[in-house]
Write a protein that holds these residues in place. Structure first.
Motif, PDB file in Angstrom:
ATOM      1  N   VAL B  50       0.850  -1.193   0.000  1.00  0.00           N
ATOM      2  CA  VAL B  50       0.000   0.000   0.000  1.00  0.00           C
ATOM      3  C   VAL B  50       0.884   1.240   0.000  1.00  0.00           C
ATOM      4  O   VAL B  50       0.595   2.218  -0.693  1.00  0.00           O
ATOM      5  N   ASP B  51       1.967   1.189   0.746  1.00  0.00           N
ATOM      6  CA  ASP B  51       2.899   2.313   0.795  1.00  0.00           C
ATOM      7  C   ASP B  51       3.454   2.642  -0.575  1.00  0.00           C
ATOM      8  O   ASP B  51       3.564   3.796  -0.964  1.00  0.00           O
ATOM      9  N   PHE B  52       3.809   1.596  -1.324  1.00  0.00           N
ATOM     10  CA  PHE B  52       4.370   1.771  -2.661  1.00  0.00           C
ATOM     11  C   PHE B  52       3.382   2.539  -3.544  1.00  0.00           C
ATOM     12  O   PHE B  52       3.755   3.412  -4.309  1.00  0.00           O
ATOM     13  N   LEU B  53       2.110   2.216  -3.404  1.00  0.00           N
ATOM     14  CA  LEU B  53       1.099   2.865  -4.230  1.00  0.00           C
ATOM     15  C   LEU B  53       0.831   4.294  -3.777  1.00  0.00           C
ATOM     16  O   LEU B  53       0.504   5.152  -4.587  1.00  0.00           O
ATOM     17  N   LEU B  54       0.983   4.544  -2.480  1.00  0.00           N
ATOM     18  CA  LEU B  54       0.492   5.812  -1.952  1.00  0.00           C
ATOM     19  C   LEU B  54       1.568   6.788  -1.482  1.00  0.00           C
ATOM     20  O   LEU B  54       1.238   7.793  -0.857  1.00  0.00           O
ATOM     21  N   THR B  55       2.840   6.542  -1.803  1.00  0.00           N
ATOM     22  CA  THR B  55       3.858   7.538  -1.439  1.00  0.00           C
ATOM     23  C   THR B  55       4.572   8.046  -2.679  1.00  0.00           C
ATOM     24  O   THR B  55       4.514   7.434  -3.746  1.00  0.00           O
ATOM     25  N   GLY B  65       7.523   5.461  -3.546  1.00  0.00           N
ATOM     26  CA  GLY B  65       6.391   4.880  -4.260  1.00  0.00           C
ATOM     27  C   GLY B  65       6.129   5.513  -5.609  1.00  0.00           C
ATOM     28  O   GLY B  65       7.024   6.102  -6.219  1.00  0.00           O
ATOM     29  N   ILE B  66       4.904   5.377  -6.046  1.00  0.00           N
ATOM     30  CA  ILE B  66       4.534   5.827  -7.398  1.00  0.00           C
ATOM     31  C   ILE B  66       3.279   6.672  -7.393  1.00  0.00           C
ATOM     32  O   ILE B  66       2.644   6.867  -8.423  1.00  0.00           O
ATOM     33  N   PHE B  67       2.902   7.188  -6.208  1.00  0.00           N
ATOM     34  CA  PHE B  67       1.607   7.851  -6.091  1.00  0.00           C
ATOM     35  C   PHE B  67       1.332   8.920  -7.158  1.00  0.00           C
ATOM     36  O   PHE B  67       0.282   8.890  -7.807  1.00  0.00           O
ATOM     37  N   PRO B  68       2.252   9.878  -7.401  1.00  0.00           N
ATOM     38  CA  PRO B  68       1.935  10.928  -8.384  1.00  0.00           C
ATOM     39  C   PRO B  68       1.704  10.367  -9.787  1.00  0.00           C
ATOM     40  O   PRO B  68       0.861  10.871 -10.525  1.00  0.00           O
ATOM     41  N   ALA B  69       2.451   9.328 -10.114  1.00  0.00           N
ATOM     42  CA  ALA B  69       2.275   8.733 -11.450  1.00  0.00           C
ATOM     43  C   ALA B  69       0.908   8.054 -11.568  1.00  0.00           C
ATOM     44  O   ALA B  69       0.215   8.170 -12.581  1.00  0.00           O
ATOM     45  N   LEU B  70       0.519   7.387 -10.507  1.00  0.00           N
ATOM     46  CA  LEU B  70      -0.781   6.704 -10.490  1.00  0.00           C
ATOM     47  C   LEU B  70      -1.907   7.715 -10.660  1.00  0.00           C
ATOM     48  O   LEU B  70      -2.789   7.565 -11.513  1.00  0.00           O
ATOM     49  N   VAL B  71      -1.837   8.780  -9.846  1.00  0.00           N
ATOM     50  CA  VAL B  71      -2.859   9.825  -9.933  1.00  0.00           C
ATOM     51  C   VAL B  71      -2.852  10.462 -11.318  1.00  0.00           C
ATOM     52  O   VAL B  71      -3.899  10.691 -11.925  1.00  0.00           O
ATOM     53  N   GLY B  72      -1.647  10.716 -11.847  1.00  0.00           N
ATOM     54  CA  GLY B  72      -1.525  11.346 -13.157  1.00  0.00           C
ATOM     55  C   GLY B  72      -2.171  10.509 -14.246  1.00  0.00           C
ATOM     56  O   GLY B  72      -2.898  11.022 -15.100  1.00  0.00           O
ATOM     57  N   THR B  73      -1.928   9.201 -14.191  1.00  0.00           N
ATOM     58  CA  THR B  73      -2.523   8.321 -15.203  1.00  0.00           C
ATOM     59  C   THR B  73      -4.047   8.376 -15.132  1.00  0.00           C
ATOM     60  O   THR B  73      -4.729   8.432 -16.161  1.00  0.00           O
TER      61      THR B  73
END
Lengths: 258, 289
Positions: B50-55, B65-73
């Protein structure tokens, strides 16, 4: 048959081409109001084409060209100011395969009515009345009144075909065109639908295309025989069947070609 | 009397061989899928949490993590859908329900097929020219999403048309004969019965949009941004570009990180596809013919 009321459908020199192929040649017909007229003839003789001219559904195919005129109740339906929707309202059509819409029985009956009365306030009790009247008229009310909200596509073919007739009625058509309305039905269902058509006689001018000689004979007042796009014979059904004027008619009726 | 002749036996042999050949080809097709998924899960799986997805990414993108990329997509996909679905569905409705078969329709069809065949890098350059520079949107979510929308329009149009054409013609004839206009027919009969097919196309488009890199590279996706986009005129990170960056552009990235990013990206796409399949099954069940 002594009185001569003005014809419901009156065609003058009607010619029709699909592209370069001429499908109708100088069709001059007067179809009497309130009677059942059957159209017979071998496949490809133009029966269905003629039928489809009377509510102008043919034109949907871009390459169809017609000359001549068709008057329905004294009005030329090919006149430039004619609104197609009004033609279709007055001239209903029943197809070979029953084609109820994928909606409930009730919605099927109301579809045409709502289409023509969009924007008007219609109370639910008015709608109920319309549905009941239409279904009673086609002798379907007793069998389906308890399941009006069920899908129409789950009815038997006979019931579907009756429903397809019923859904035309709320907009008060004058002419009903039927393109082999019983050919997808079994003999018992055919009998039931024929009975219904006979029931409707008088209130509507009915034009039936059929391949079934026996049906034309027992279920129509007048009969038109067509061959290769031309009208060969038009007369009282009994005359056409018992003492046809033309050899082609006699040959066809006796089954020498078809 | 009914025993096999020599010819029968030879035909049976050929039959068995042909069948085997086709089976092998089919298996060959599945192998890459299994391999890709297997490697990704094996290499990238352990890092995912979860941390990986949300940081946010940390230490020059070598950790975190990858949060900004996830949100951006998600931003890119949603804006692209908002543009391409209305246009694509309307165009498909016109082509399938209104247009007659004439030279203009044929030219349009040809254009759609060609649009589908344009390489994505060409779309990217078109996006730079049209949206970034000419319309002045700058490198932004809007420009990137518009580019993606143009690129995926053919998918929407073609799949919508197929869905519309699957509605039996008899229904339309029934409506027209009752005096319904084309629009009334579409509104009450055609659309309700083709919505599942249309959605399938839309979701296919989502998967494609989420995965594309080239079209967004020059039009709106950023290498690294320490904050989330606030409006459609901001730049954004994106999963696909992030994968490209951590795989090739940044030194010192742990070996597993790109695999993990790829795994998340594939998971998004697979989830989308599963939703589409589930939805289709649900809507099929409601179909009434």
């Amino acid at each position: 048959m002594d009185r001569q009321p003005s014809p419901a459908i009156d065609t003058q020199d009607l010619n029709l081409w699909y592209g370069t192929f001429q499908a109708l040649f100088d069709v001059n017909l007067k179809i009497k109001s309130g009677l059942i007229t059957s159209l017979i003839g071998p496949s490809g003789c133009g029966k269905t084409t003629f039928l489809r001219c009377i509510n102008r559904i043919n034109e949907r195919l871009g390459y169809v060209r017609t000359t001549g005129s068709i008057e329905v109740l004294g009005h030329d339906i090919y006149a430039p100011e004619v609104e197609l929707i009004q033609v279709r309202k007055l001239v209903g059509m029943v197809f070979q395969r029953p084609n109820p819409l994928p909606l409930s029985i009730r919605e099927n009956i109301l579809f045409g009515f709502r289409t023509h009365n969009a924007g008007k306030k219609i109370t639910k009790s008015d709608e109920d009345q319309i549905v009941e009247d239409a279904l009673k008229r086609v002798l379907l009310w007793d069998t389906v009144s308890s399941r009006l909200h069920h899908s129409a596509t789950h009815l038997s073919l006979e019931e579907q075909q009756k429903l397809c007739i019923a859904r035309l009625l709320p907009v008060k058509p004058a002419v009903l065109l039927m393109d082999e309305p019983c050919s997808a039905l079994d003999p018992r269902a055919t009998e039931a639908v024929e009975e219904l058509i006979w029931e409707l006689r008088g209130d509507f001018t009915i034009l039936i295309v059929t391949h079934n000689m026996a049906q034309a004979r027992r279920a129509s007042d007048e009969c038109i025989f067509m061959l290769l796009g031309k009208v060969i014979e038009h007369g009282l059904t009994e005359d056409v069947f018992i003492s046809p004027e033309h050899k082609e008619t006699a040959d066809y009726i006796e089954g020498r070609y078809g | 009397m009914f025993t096999a002749t020599e010819l029968n036996i030879r035909n049976q042999k050929i039959e068995r061989r042909v069948k085997l050949l086709f089976l092998l080809m089919t298996i060959l097709l599945v192998i890459p899928v299994i391999l890709i998924l297997g490697v990704l899960v094996y290499e990238g799986g352990p890092l995912i949490s979860v941390d990986f997805l949300l940081t946010d990414p940390k230490d020059g993108m070598t950790a975190g993590g990858i949060f900004p990329a996830l949100v951006g997509t998600i931003w890119l996909v949603i804006v692209a859908l908002l543009v391409s679905v209305p246009i694509g569905v309307a165009a498909a409705l016109y082509l399938s329900e209104y247009a007659r078969d004439n030279w203009l329709t044929r030219v349009i069809n040809l254009a759609i097929i060609n649009l589908a065949g344009v390489p994505s890098i060409v779309h990217a350059l078109f996006g730079v020219g049209a949206f970034v520079l000419f319309f002045g949107f700058g490198t932004s979510i809007l420009a990137a999403s518009l580019t993606l929308a143009v690129m995926t329009l053919p998918v929407v149009i073609v799949s919508t048309r197929e869905a519309l054409q699957a509605v039996p013609q008899a229904f339309r004839e029934a409506c027209w004969n009752m005096g319904a206009t084309r629009w009334q027919t579409i509104r009450h009969v055609v659309l309700p019965n083709s919505v599942s097919g249309i959605l399938t196309g839309v979701i296919l488009e989502v998967s494609r949009t989420a995965g594309e890199t080239a079209p967004i590279m020059f039009t709106g996706a950023a290498f690294f941004l320490p904050f989330l986009p606030q409006t459609v005129l901001d730049q954004t990170m994106a999963m696909s570009l992030h994968l490209f960056v951590v795989s090739t552009q940044v030194p010192g990235v742990p070996e597993q990180l790109p695999f993990s990013v790829a795994l998340v990206l594939i998971a998004i796409v697979l989830t989308m596809n599963s939703i589409s399949i589930a939805f289709r099954i649900y809507l099929r069940g409601k179909k009434k013919w």
